[in-house]
Design a protein around this motif. Structure first.
Motif, short mmCIF file in Angstrom:
data_model
loop_
_atom_site.label_atom_id
_atom_site.label_comp_id
_atom_site.label_asym_id
_atom_site.label_seq_id
_atom_site.Cartn_x
_atom_site.Cartn_y
_atom_site.Cartn_z
N GLN A 143 -4.03 6.56 0.06
CA GLN A 143 -2.59 6.38 0.21
C GLN A 143 -2.01 7.62 0.89
O GLN A 143 -2.42 8.74 0.61
CB GLN A 143 -1.93 6.16 -1.15
CG GLN A 143 -0.47 5.82 -1.03
CD GLN A 143 0.13 5.40 -2.36
OE1 GLN A 143 -0.51 5.49 -3.40
NE2 GLN A 143 1.36 4.95 -2.32
N ASP A 144 -1.08 7.41 1.82
CA ASP A 144 -0.44 8.45 2.62
C ASP A 144 -1.36 9.08 3.66
O ASP A 144 -1.02 10.12 4.24
CB ASP A 144 0.18 9.55 1.74
CG ASP A 144 1.29 9.01 0.86
OD1 ASP A 144 2.05 8.14 1.33
OD2 ASP A 144 1.41 9.45 -0.30
N ASN A 146 -3.03 9.70 7.22
CA ASN A 146 -2.59 9.56 8.61
C ASN A 146 -3.61 8.73 9.38
O ASN A 146 -4.81 8.99 9.31
CB ASN A 146 -2.46 10.94 9.26
CG ASN A 146 -1.34 11.75 8.65
OD1 ASN A 146 -0.28 11.21 8.37
ND2 ASN A 146 -1.57 13.02 8.43
N VAL A 153 1.05 5.61 8.79
CA VAL A 153 0.69 6.24 7.53
C VAL A 153 0.40 5.13 6.52
O VAL A 153 1.18 4.18 6.39
CB VAL A 153 1.84 7.15 7.02
CG1 VAL A 153 1.50 7.74 5.67
CG2 VAL A 153 2.15 8.24 8.04
N GLU A 157 0.16 2.99 3.26
CA GLU A 157 0.99 2.78 2.08
C GLU A 157 0.15 2.42 0.86
O GLU A 157 0.69 2.26 -0.23
CB GLU A 157 1.99 1.64 2.34
CG GLU A 157 3.21 2.08 3.06
CD GLU A 157 4.08 3.03 2.24
OE1 GLU A 157 4.46 2.70 1.09
OE2 GLU A 157 4.35 4.12 2.73
#
Length: 149
Positions: free
Chosen positions: A98-99, A101, A122, A124
């Motif tokens: 999660q998060d 790049n 990005v 989620e």
């Protein structure tokens, strides 16, 4: 079989994403990244630095997310906007946190961005794609001029 049945993931308060239509210069799967080249949609390349659109599922022809658009079709590319979510295609063997790049690979699929690469989206959600096939992962637009240091 994909984990989700739609590419545009919302929010429900914004029922229509901003789109651009163009003829496809190849057969591409929904959820992959495309760019404009000579007025047509072309598959995004590795570490794409042009404006990227997410190829929508061909709901007008009652096709699913695993049904490729044919070369010469008029495809629908959705513009990545800050407040919207999309399900994008991640190749097998990619472990997305999660998060994380994400950038594009040579097939227009989304992979982890490494040092110096352009960040397109990005993640989620966290998803470890050990399924043996491409899967859809929920993302949002990356901040402007994002790059991995």
């Amino acid at each position: 079989m994909a984990r989700y049945n739609k590419i545009y993931a919302g929010p429900a308060t914004e029922v229509k994403p901003q789109v651009r239509e163009a003829v496809l210069n190849g057969a591409y799967l929904p959820g992959t990244a495309v760019v404009i080249s000579s007025g047509n949609f072309a598959q995004a390349g590795a570490n794409e630095d042009q404006k990227v659109y997410i190829l929508q599922d061909n709901y007008l022809a009652m096709k699913g997310v695993d049904d490729a658009w044919l070369s010469g079709d008029r495809g629908i590319g959705m513009e990545l906007l800050d407040e919207q979510f999309f399900n994008v295609r991640v190749p097998t063997g990619v472990n997305v946190a999660q998060d994380a790049n994400l950038t594009t690979n040579a097939s227009g699929k989304f992979v982890l961005a490494t040092s110096g690469q352009n960040v397109v989206a990005v993640a989620e959600e966290a998803y470890n794609n050990t399924s043996g096939s491409d899967q859809l992962v929920r993302v949002r637009k990356a901040p402007p001029n994002a790059a991995v240091a």
